[in-house]
Design a protein around this motif. Structure first.
Motif, PDB file in Angstrom:
ATOM      1  N   TYR A 146       0.796  -1.218   0.000  1.00 42.97           N
ATOM      2  CA  TYR A 146       0.000   0.000   0.000  1.00 42.97           C
ATOM      3  C   TYR A 146       0.836   1.279   0.000  1.00 42.97           C
ATOM      4  CZ  TYR A 146      -3.812  -3.200   1.005  1.00 42.97           C
ATOM      5  OH  TYR A 146      -4.716  -4.220   0.931  1.00 42.97           O
ATOM      6  N   GLY A 147       2.143   1.153  -0.194  1.00 44.16           N
ATOM      7  CA  GLY A 147       2.989   2.334  -0.277  1.00 44.16           C
ATOM      8  C   GLY A 147       3.083   3.110   1.012  1.00 44.16           C
ATOM      9  N   LEU A 148       2.981   2.427   2.149  1.00 47.43           N
ATOM     10  CA  LEU A 148       3.008   3.084   3.463  1.00 47.43           C
ATOM     11  C   LEU A 148       4.343   2.772   4.133  1.00 47.43           C
ATOM     12  CD1 LEU A 148      -0.617   2.101   4.504  1.00 47.43           C
ATOM     13  CD2 LEU A 148       0.136   4.339   3.709  1.00 47.43           C
ATOM     14  N   GLY A 149       5.393   3.346   3.593  1.00 50.29           N
ATOM     15  CA  GLY A 149       6.732   2.995   4.023  1.00 50.29           C
ATOM     16  C   GLY A 149       7.055   3.396   5.444  1.00 50.29           C
ATOM     17  N   VAL A 150       7.234   2.407   6.323  1.00 55.74           N
ATOM     18  CA  VAL A 150       7.709   2.631   7.689  1.00 55.74           C
ATOM     19  C   VAL A 150       8.629   1.480   8.061  1.00 55.74           C
ATOM     20  CG1 VAL A 150       5.706   3.948   8.506  1.00 55.74           C
ATOM     21  CG2 VAL A 150       5.683   1.457   8.662  1.00 55.74           C
ATOM     22  N   ASP A 151       9.514   1.725   8.994  1.00 57.32           N
ATOM     23  CA  ASP A 151      10.411   0.693   9.504  1.00 57.32           C
ATOM     24  C   ASP A 151       9.729   0.006  10.687  1.00 57.32           C
ATOM     25  OD1 ASP A 151      12.385  -0.906  10.517  1.00 57.32           O
ATOM     26  OD2 ASP A 151      13.808   0.705  10.933  1.00 57.32           O
ATOM     27  N   PRO A 152       9.374  -1.286  10.577  1.00 60.05           N
ATOM     28  CA  PRO A 152       8.673  -1.957  11.680  1.00 60.05           C
ATOM     29  C   PRO A 152       9.431  -1.929  12.995  1.00 60.05           C
ATOM     30  CG  PRO A 152       8.606  -3.294   9.684  1.00 60.05           C
ATOM     31  CD  PRO A 152       9.565  -2.179   9.422  1.00 60.05           C
ATOM     32  N   ARG A 153      10.747  -1.796  12.924  1.00 56.35           N
ATOM     33  CA  ARG A 153      11.555  -1.836  14.148  1.00 56.35           C
ATOM     34  C   ARG A 153      11.747  -0.463  14.793  1.00 56.35           C
ATOM     35  NH1 ARG A 153      13.352  -5.421  10.504  1.00 56.35           N
ATOM     36  NH2 ARG A 153      13.772  -7.563  11.171  1.00 56.35           N
ATOM     37  N   ALA A 154      11.312   0.583  14.116  1.00 58.37           N
ATOM     38  CA  ALA A 154      11.529   1.939  14.638  1.00 58.37           C
ATOM     39  C   ALA A 154      10.633   2.210  15.840  1.00 58.37           C
ATOM     40  CB  ALA A 154      11.246   2.965  13.545  1.00 58.37           C
ATOM     41  N   LEU A 155      11.156   2.967  16.808  1.00 60.23           N
ATOM     42  CA  LEU A 155      10.336   3.419  17.926  1.00 60.23           C
ATOM     43  C   LEU A 155       9.376   4.505  17.441  1.00 60.23           C
ATOM     44  CD1 LEU A 155      12.737   3.723  20.988  1.00 60.23           C
ATOM     45  CD2 LEU A 155      10.754   2.231  20.807  1.00 60.23           C
ATOM     46  N   VAL A 156       8.122   4.427  17.866  1.00 60.19           N
ATOM     47  CA  VAL A 156       7.130   5.402  17.429  1.00 60.19           C
ATOM     48  C   VAL A 156       7.521   6.808  17.871  1.00 60.19           C
ATOM     49  CG1 VAL A 156       4.752   6.166  17.816  1.00 60.19           C
ATOM     50  CG2 VAL A 156       5.208   3.807  17.199  1.00 60.19           C
ATOM     51  N   GLU A 157       8.135   6.950  19.036  1.00 66.32           N
ATOM     52  CA  GLU A 157       8.497   8.279  19.527  1.00 66.32           C
ATOM     53  C   GLU A 157       9.530   8.957  18.633  1.00 66.32           C
ATOM     54  OE1 GLU A 157      10.052   7.929  23.421  1.00 66.32           O
ATOM     55  OE2 GLU A 157      11.848   6.804  22.836  1.00 66.32           O
ATOM     56  N   GLU A 158      10.202   8.195  17.781  1.00 62.82           N
ATOM     57  CA  GLU A 158      11.197   8.760  16.877  1.00 62.82           C
ATOM     58  C   GLU A 158      10.615   9.123  15.519  1.00 62.82           C
ATOM     59  OE1 GLU A 158      14.112   5.708  16.693  1.00 62.82           O
ATOM     60  OE2 GLU A 158      14.891   6.064  18.718  1.00 62.82           O
ATOM     61  N   LEU A 159       9.342   8.843  15.300  1.00 63.96           N
ATOM     62  CA  LEU A 159       8.719   9.060  14.002  1.00 63.96           C
ATOM     63  C   LEU A 159       8.107  10.442  13.898  1.00 63.96           C
ATOM     64  CD1 LEU A 159       6.835   5.670  13.441  1.00 63.96           C
ATOM     65  CD2 LEU A 159       9.153   6.293  12.727  1.00 63.96           C
ATOM     66  N   GLY A 160       8.122  10.996  12.700  1.00 60.23           N
ATOM     67  CA  GLY A 160       7.382  12.210  12.429  1.00 60.23           C
ATOM     68  C   GLY A 160       5.898  11.911  12.334  1.00 60.23           C
ATOM     69  N   VAL A 161       5.113  12.985  12.225  1.00 64.32           N
ATOM     70  CA  VAL A 161       3.659  12.821  12.215  1.00 64.32           C
ATOM     71  C   VAL A 161       3.200  12.035  10.999  1.00 64.32           C
ATOM     72  CG1 VAL A 161       1.458  14.059  12.149  1.00 64.32           C
ATOM     73  CG2 VAL A 161       3.304  14.876  13.592  1.00 64.32           C
ATOM     74  N   ALA A 211       4.762   9.638   9.384  1.00 61.94           N
ATOM     75  CA  ALA A 211       5.009   8.216   9.609  1.00 61.94           C
ATOM     76  C   ALA A 211       4.037   7.643  10.638  1.00 61.94           C
ATOM     77  CB  ALA A 211       6.451   7.999  10.055  1.00 61.94           C
ATOM     78  N   ARG A 212       3.682   8.429  11.648  1.00 64.42           N
ATOM     79  CA  ARG A 212       2.711   7.957  12.646  1.00 64.42           C
ATOM     80  C   ARG A 212       1.354   7.685  11.996  1.00 64.42           C
ATOM     81  NH1 ARG A 212       3.869   9.684  18.279  1.00 64.42           N
ATOM     82  NH2 ARG A 212       6.030  10.411  18.326  1.00 64.42           N
ATOM     83  N   GLN A 213       0.961   8.565  11.075  1.00 63.69           N
ATOM     84  CA  GLN A 213      -0.305   8.356  10.388  1.00 63.69           C
ATOM     85  C   GLN A 213      -0.265   7.069   9.576  1.00 63.69           C
ATOM     86  OE1 GLN A 213      -3.564  10.557   9.769  1.00 63.69           O
ATOM     87  NE2 GLN A 213      -3.685   8.346   9.838  1.00 63.69           N
ATOM     88  N   ARG A 214       0.868   6.797   8.942  1.00 63.05           N
ATOM     89  CA  ARG A 214       0.983   5.570   8.156  1.00 63.05           C
ATOM     90  C   ARG A 214       0.910   4.332   9.042  1.00 63.05           C
ATOM     91  NH1 ARG A 214       4.570   9.136   5.514  1.00 63.05           N
ATOM     92  NH2 ARG A 214       6.458   8.294   6.472  1.00 63.05           N
ATOM     93  N   VAL A 215       1.448   4.420  10.234  1.00 63.05           N
ATOM     94  CA  VAL A 215       1.344   3.300  11.177  1.00 63.05           C
ATOM     95  C   VAL A 215      -0.121   3.034  11.527  1.00 63.05           C
ATOM     96  CG1 VAL A 215       1.931   2.471  13.487  1.00 63.05           C
ATOM     97  CG2 VAL A 215       3.647   3.679  12.113  1.00 63.05           C
ATOM     98  N   GLU A 216      -0.877   4.108  11.739  1.00 62.67           N
ATOM     99  CA  GLU A 216      -2.302   3.951  12.063  1.00 62.67           C
ATOM    100  C   GLU A 216      -3.056   3.246  10.931  1.00 62.67           C
ATOM    101  OE1 GLU A 216      -3.779   4.308  14.757  1.00 62.67           O
ATOM    102  OE2 GLU A 216      -3.139   6.046  15.907  1.00 62.67           O
ATOM    103  N   ILE A 217      -2.743   3.623   9.687  1.00 64.12           N
ATOM    104  CA  ILE A 217      -3.409   2.992   8.550  1.00 64.12           C
ATOM    105  C   ILE A 217      -3.028   1.514   8.464  1.00 64.12           C
ATOM    106  CG2 ILE A 217      -3.591   2.996   6.027  1.00 64.12           C
ATOM    107  CD1 ILE A 217      -3.238   6.031   6.119  1.00 64.12           C
ATOM    108  N   ILE A 218      -1.759   1.217   8.696  1.00 63.12           N
ATOM    109  CA  ILE A 218      -1.309  -0.178   8.669  1.00 63.12           C
ATOM    110  C   ILE A 218      -2.015  -1.000   9.743  1.00 63.12           C
ATOM    111  CG2 ILE A 218       0.685  -1.664   9.111  1.00 63.12           C
ATOM    112  CD1 ILE A 218       2.408   0.434   7.678  1.00 63.12           C
TER     113      ILE A 218
END
Length: 556
Positions: free
Chosen positions: A134-149, A151-158
């Motif tokens: 779905y083109g929602l590029g995020v690193d599964p191992r990354a800490l959420v607190e280190e993500l920009g907004v 990337a956080r939105q993409r995590v929610e969609i995933i």
């Protein structure tokens, strides 16, 4: 196809009413969503959209009315019941645990196991597959607190896609996506629709609603106004249905720029991990001037704001406020010196959600009037000034003693704008000031910015919309790879050329931007013609402070 047409609606809400103490959030709402369609839900902030969707998702129960899913009456005692019925919700404000990784957040409550143990490797593989598909590029191992907004939105969609929902509720899903992701998301929504999934799409971006939706339902003041065909309705007509007035226009008229310099950055450098995130930044903002900053996520906008606010250490260079070097001053001292701050993420940086409105009025003003008198909190003065803000900025609330969490997102934003423009600040950093607010609230915020500019306020504007940047700025600057380009004149810049500059396209033979700065913006009586019903050219997340930039071209 005939089977699909004859099938009962995927979602039917009948007579939904939800009351809170002193407030009727939803009143006799009726909504019918056909299977395998994208159904948009629009309305001004506080109209009851999110309340209605929380009812559908089982976050609370309606006081009256019925819910039917695929023709069967259902009662959801909790979100778990809604998820079991195939409903997934992507919230406008993130529901993530900062101290967990991406994959831990995604599988929380739906953990895959192997031999009775959590199978993290399998979870990461599944998430990577979903992200790639779905083109929602995020690193599964990354800490959420280190993500920009973004990337956080993409995590929610995933999270929603991971649970295999057949009915998706997307609350402002494009607000923080970059242009390619918006296009990909829309393409994926079309694919999901073709596979039989149903999408309820909540957005304030009327052009996006008209582009993606099969039907549009408008809610005003807690009840349904009607349903419209996106092919036969204009943005202005939708705006009138939503708020009873025409679509507002971001524009400045006569020039108010003075010769008095309020903010000066001299050779500012901010160091990052392995490279500088800001390099040799020279920037000046004068009293009565709005300087707009455009840029794609990760190019240094968030660090620029943090450096000015004192939230990020400056490795080299100087930050001067009204001729005074404030480079080494704390954030509190800079605020006391006259810096106001409207953050992009109102929940993380702007409000205490579990505090009352008058207590939130005191944030950042705890050493100044009206919040303080000497060393003590002045409750009476703070409460009185909160009432003034509520009235002046049209914050819709039953009173100043309600919790900030009880307000809609737009009303929370208006409270923040009112607070930050109080106390006669010399400089206002407006980072995405109209993010997630309806057209009525947009108009109110633009009016307040125009009035404050006329009174001599210097404004650094980072916006959710290139139309807003062009219309509300005296001077434009593009930030790219941590460097700020030359001043641009908003009278000659187009959204298309600005979008190209944001991505560095002009460096590869793309069109050049005008290099003239709008230092003294004359009266522009025809400015209203630069916006209207529009197509998106580009949209960009603004990094850790949250928000998106979108460019649109004129079609009317």
């Amino acid at each position: 196809m005939s089977t699909l047409i004859d099938a009962p609606p995927a979602v039917r809400l009948t007579g939904i009413t939800k009351r809170y103490p002193g407030v009727v959030a939803n009143s006799d709402i009726n909504l019918s969503v056909r299977r395998a369609t994208v159904h948009a839900l629009v309305g001004e902030n506080g109209a009851g959209k999110s309340t209605l969707m929380k009812t559908l998702f089982g976050l609370h129960q309606p006081d009256e009315g019925t819910i039917e899913i695929d023709g069967q009456a259902r009662t959801f005692a909790s979100p778990a019941d809604a998820i079991a019925a195939g409903i997934g919700m992507v919230h406008q404000h993130f529901m993530l645990a900062d101290n967990l990784t991406v994959w831990e957040n995604v599988v929380l409550g739906a953990e895959p196991t192997s031999s009775g143990r959590l199978d993290g490797a399998r979870a990461r593989r599944d998430i990577e597959a979903i992200a790639q598909r779905y083109g929602l590029g995020v690193d599964p191992r990354a800490l959420v607190e280190e993500l920009g907004v973004g990337a956080r939105q993409r995590v929610e969609i995933i999270k929603v896609l991971y649970r295999g929902a057949r009915i998706l509720i997307l609350d402002e899903p494009t607000a923080v996506l970059v242009p390619q992701e918006v296009d990909e998301l829309f393409g994926n929504l079309a694919d999901l629709k073709a596979e039989g999934l149903t999408i309820i799409f909540i957005s304030h971006k009327l052009d996006e609603v008209r582009a993606i939706a099969d039907e549009i339902t408008v809610i005003r003041r807690g009840t349904t106004v009607g349903t419209a065909d996106p092919r036969q309705v204009t943005n202005r007509q939708l705006a009138e249905m939503m708020v009873g007035s025409a679509l507002p226009v971001p524009e400045l008229r006569e020039s108010t720029v003075t010769d008095r310099e309020v903010l000066r950055l001299r050779g500012v450098r901010v160091a990052g991990v392995g490279r500088d995130v800001l390099s040799d930044i020279d920037l000046s903002i004068r009293a009565g001037e709005v300087v707009g900053i455009a840029g794609v996520e990760g190019n240094g906008q968030a660090e620029l704001v943090d450096a000015i606010m004192g939230l990020e250490p400056v490795a080299d260079g100087a930050v001067e406020l009204a001729g005074r070097d404030v480079t080494r001053l704390s954030t509190l001292r800079r605020r006391e010196a006259g810096v106001g701050f409207i953050p992009e993420d109102r929940h993380r940086q702007g409000l205490l959600l579990e505090a009352t409105l008058w207590e939130n009025r005191c944030l950042g003003f705890q050493t100044r009037r009206p919040a303080a008198r000497g060393m003590f909190l002045d409750r009476a003065a703070a409460r009185a000034d909160t009432r003034r803000i509520v009235e002046q900025f049209d914050v819709r609330t039953p009173g100043i003693d309600v919790l900030a969490a009880a307000l809609s997102g737009g009303n929370q934003q208006k409270l923040i704008v009112g607070r930050e423009m109080s106390g006669d600040p010399a400089l206002l950093i407006a980072s995405h000031p109209t993010r997630g607010v309806d057209v009525g609230a947009q108009a109110a915020i633009w009016d307040q910015l125009r009035n404050a500019r006329a009174a001599g306020l210097a404004v650094l504007l980072i916006s959710a919309d290139l139309e807003e940047l062009i219309g509300m700025s005296d001077t434009l600057r593009v930030i790219l790879r941590g460097r700020i380009g030359p001043p641009l004149d908003p009278r000659t810049v187009t959204p298309e050329s600005l979008g190209v500059a944001m991505t560095g396209g002009h460096e590869a033979g793309g069109p050049d931007l005008p290099d003239t700065a709008g230092t003294d913006r004359p009266e522009q009586p025809g400015q209203a013609g630069v916006v209207g019903s529009a197509d998106r050219v580009a949209e960009s997340d603004l990094g850790t402070a949250g928000g998106s930039l979108s460019a649109r071209k004129v079609t009317e």
